[in-house]
Motif scaffolding. Structure first.
Motif, PDB file in Angstrom:
ATOM      1  N   THR A  70       0.951  -3.830  66.716  1.00 12.40           N
ATOM      2  CA  THR A  70       0.089  -4.373  67.769  1.00 12.40           C
ATOM      3  C   THR A  70       0.224  -3.531  69.041  1.00 12.40           C
ATOM      4  N   CYS A  71       1.474  -3.158  69.340  1.00 10.45           N
ATOM      5  CA  CYS A  71       1.720  -2.342  70.535  1.00 10.45           C
ATOM      6  C   CYS A  71       2.477  -1.086  70.131  1.00 10.45           C
ATOM      7  N   VAL A  72       1.921   0.057  70.497  1.00  9.59           N
ATOM      8  CA  VAL A  72       2.569   1.337  70.194  1.00  9.59           C
ATOM      9  C   VAL A  72       2.889   2.023  71.514  1.00  9.59           C
ATOM     10  N   LEU A  73       4.154   2.426  71.659  1.00  7.77           N
ATOM     11  CA  LEU A  73       4.591   3.056  72.904  1.00  7.77           C
ATOM     12  C   LEU A  73       4.823   4.543  72.712  1.00  7.77           C
ATOM     13  N   GLU A  74       4.457   5.293  73.743  1.00 11.02           N
ATOM     14  CA  GLU A  74       4.882   6.689  73.785  1.00 11.02           C
ATOM     15  C   GLU A  74       5.544   6.907  75.141  1.00 11.02           C
ATOM     16  N   ILE A  75       6.820   7.263  75.112  1.00  9.96           N
ATOM     17  CA  ILE A  75       7.551   7.480  76.371  1.00  9.96           C
ATOM     18  C   ILE A  75       7.837   8.977  76.498  1.00  9.96           C
ATOM     19  N   ARG A  76       7.373   9.566  77.592  1.00  6.79           N
ATOM     20  CA  ARG A  76       7.566  11.010  77.820  1.00  6.79           C
ATOM     21  C   ARG A  76       8.449  11.231  79.034  1.00  6.79           C
ATOM     22  N   GLU A  77       9.502  12.032  78.873  1.00  3.86           N
ATOM     23  CA  GLU A  77      10.327  12.399  80.030  1.00  3.86           C
ATOM     24  C   GLU A  77       9.533  13.372  80.894  1.00  3.86           C
ATOM     25  N   GLN A  78       9.559  13.180  82.209  1.00  3.86           N
ATOM     26  CA  GLN A  78       8.797  14.066  83.098  1.00  3.86           C
ATOM     27  C   GLN A  78       9.700  14.974  83.934  1.00  3.86           C
ATOM     28  N   TYR A  79      10.622  14.404  84.668  1.00  2.39           N
ATOM     29  CA  TYR A  79      11.591  15.240  85.391  1.00  2.39           C
ATOM     30  C   TYR A  79      12.841  14.423  85.675  1.00  2.39           C
ATOM     31  N   GLN A  80      13.871  15.122  86.159  1.00  3.80           N
ATOM     32  CA  GLN A  80      15.162  14.464  86.352  1.00  3.80           C
ATOM     33  C   GLN A  80      15.640  14.610  87.790  1.00  3.80           C
ATOM     34  N   ASN A  81      16.555  13.740  88.151  1.00  2.00           N
ATOM     35  CA  ASN A  81      17.171  13.822  89.469  1.00  2.00           C
ATOM     36  C   ASN A  81      17.994  15.109  89.566  1.00  2.00           C
ATOM     37  N   MET A  82      17.709  15.932  90.594  1.00  4.21           N
ATOM     38  CA  MET A  82      18.431  17.211  90.710  1.00  4.21           C
ATOM     39  C   MET A  82      19.874  17.026  91.148  1.00  4.21           C
ATOM     40  N   ARG A  83      20.196  15.842  91.680  1.00  4.81           N
ATOM     41  CA  ARG A  83      21.545  15.631  92.199  1.00  4.81           C
ATOM     42  C   ARG A  83      22.609  15.915  91.141  1.00  4.81           C
ATOM     43  N   GLY A  84      22.313  15.492  89.911  1.00  2.00           N
ATOM     44  CA  GLY A  84      23.268  15.675  88.828  1.00  2.00           C
ATOM     45  C   GLY A  84      23.716  17.127  88.696  1.00  2.00           C
ATOM     46  N   LEU A  85      22.774  18.042  88.853  1.00  2.00           N
ATOM     47  CA  LEU A  85      23.112  19.461  88.712  1.00  2.00           C
ATOM     48  C   LEU A  85      23.640  20.055  90.013  1.00  2.00           C
TER      49      LEU A  85
END
Ligand SMILES: [Zn+2]
Length: 408
Positions: free
Chosen positions: A309-324
């Motif tokens: 009934t419900c199909v999801l597509e989750i796409r990563e877009q960008y990340q917090n730069m603080r980690g790096l």
């Protein structure tokens, strides 16, 4: 030439980018300014090139005898698709007195400190405002103008020692594609700074973790007159799905470090409905929790109405730069010192969005974002402080000469 004079020149170029284009850059008109910037750099007698995507990369060689890290200065030339950038007609308000500035009396468009309280900090400064019919384009032509002015000042004054400087002007930042085709190894810098913030003295090195979600809902279309116990309207499914997401995660209820989920598009019929969302959070664990909320809502609908009934597509877009950046905090410290040396108090604010710097950081070029003296981006209330633009130039020059004083 002063930085604001360059901003006025660059504002005359319409460089609006386009979300729906399939070309790169998204609009050919950006190339006109990018070509002009390449020529302006060459006019200083330094090497500058433009590639087939429109990226301009210039090189200012370091002062003789200086061995310092190579620093990139980066700004984008495009303006937001949210407001016209055609026939920008800027006006200078001298020695701003703190009262409301009428941009367009016919439309009753007023730059009012009651609405934009930060204007109070600009009292006594010279401001550049719009005529109310377009944006100004200080985002990010203020940054472009300041970088160009820094280069001019460094060339004119050989007593200011600096290492090799890479100058990078990019298209399509506003449509999220500013770094898509940028070859970071061709830039060849150890680290960089984007000049794409707001108030001078601002430094940002934390941005959202970001994902996009497409939720598709499959209904059963039956004539509404004979629909009893047969119809499943996918528009209602989408509505039910949205109601399952936490109310507190709405952008209109969040600020600072609070993340959000935000529906950006919805189209559908009884048969099929598609909803687009964006998901944002600075904190990686909370970001995961928010994505799980979507999965839980989908699973609930699939249990209730049947699998698929419900199909999801989750796409990563960008990340917090603080980690790096955390392992390279000296890059942030250099900027904090340079801001203080110019008599300003650093403003460290999390970015409630992404920056090209965030993407570049993950591409191997650590890149905090610095304030330029531009405000109220993406619309007719946009303005720039001439005084702050001058200060931003000074901050960058201090920054570069301080870095040059280090041993590599
Ligand atoms: Zn920008």
């Amino acid at each position: 030439m002063k930085a604001y004079e360059r901003l006025l020149q660059y504002a005359a170029y319409d460089t609006q980018s386009d979300h729906h284009a399939t070309t790169y850059p998204s609009t050919a008109k950006q190339l006109i300014l990018l070509e002009a910037l390449k020529d302006e750099l060459r006019g200083f007698g330094i090497e500058a090139n433009i590639d087939s995507y429109g990226y301009v990369i210039g090189t200012l060689p370091g002062s003789a005898g200086v061995s310092a890290p190579t620093v990139a200065l980066i700004a984008h030339v495009d303006t937001s698709p949210d407001a016209s950038g055609n026939h920008v007609n800027p006006r200078i308000v001298q020695k701003y007195d703190g009262t409301p500035i009428v941009l367009d009396p016919r439309k009753n468009l007023i730059l009012d400190p009651a609405v934009f309280p930060w204007l109070k900090d600009n009292v006594g400064q010279d401001l550049i405002v719009t005529d109310g019919s377009t944006l100004l384009g200080a985002d990010d032509k203020a940054g472009v103008a300041e970088i160009m002015t820094v280069v001019e000042r460094l060339i004119a004054d050989p007593t200011i020692q600096h290492g090799t400087i890479k100058i990078v002007f990019t298209p399509d930042e506003e449509v999220g594609q500013g770094t898509t085709h940028l070859d970071v190894s061709a830039v060849g810098a150890d680290f960089g700074y984007t000049l794409d913030g707001s108030k001078v003295g601002e430094i940002a090195f934390e941005n959202f973790n970001a994902a996009g979600v497409t939720a598709s809902f499959i209904g059963k279309s039956v004539h509404p007159g004979s629909a009893k116990k047969k119809m499943l309207n996918s528009i209602r499914l989408a509505s039910e799905f949205d109601a399952l997401l936490p109310l507190s995660d709405r952008p209109e209820l969040t600020e600072k470090y609070e993340g959000f989920n935000h529906p950006t598009e919805l189209h559908g019929t009884c048969e099929k409905t598609t909803a687009e969302y964006i998901v944002r959070n600075h904190d990686a664990a909370l970001f995961e929790r928010q994505k799980q909320d979507f999965r839980n809502a989908a699973a609930y609908l699939n249990r209730k109405y049947g699998e698929g009934t419900c199909v999801l597509e989750i796409r990563e877009q960008y990340q917090n730069m603080r980690g790096l950046l955390e392992s390279r905090m000296e890059i942030v410290e250099f900027a904090l010192d340079a801001i203080r040396k110019n008599g300003l108090e650093p403003i460290v604010e999390p970015i409630r969005g992404g920056t090209d710097g965030a993407r570049l950081t993950y591409m191997g070029l650590p890149c905090p974002n610095l304030g330029t003296g531009g405000y109220n981006y993406h619309g007719p209330y946009e303005y720039a402080s001439i005084d702050e633009m001058d200060q931003a130039v000074n901050v960058v020059i201090t920054l570069l000469s301080d870095i040059a004083a280090l041993k590599k």
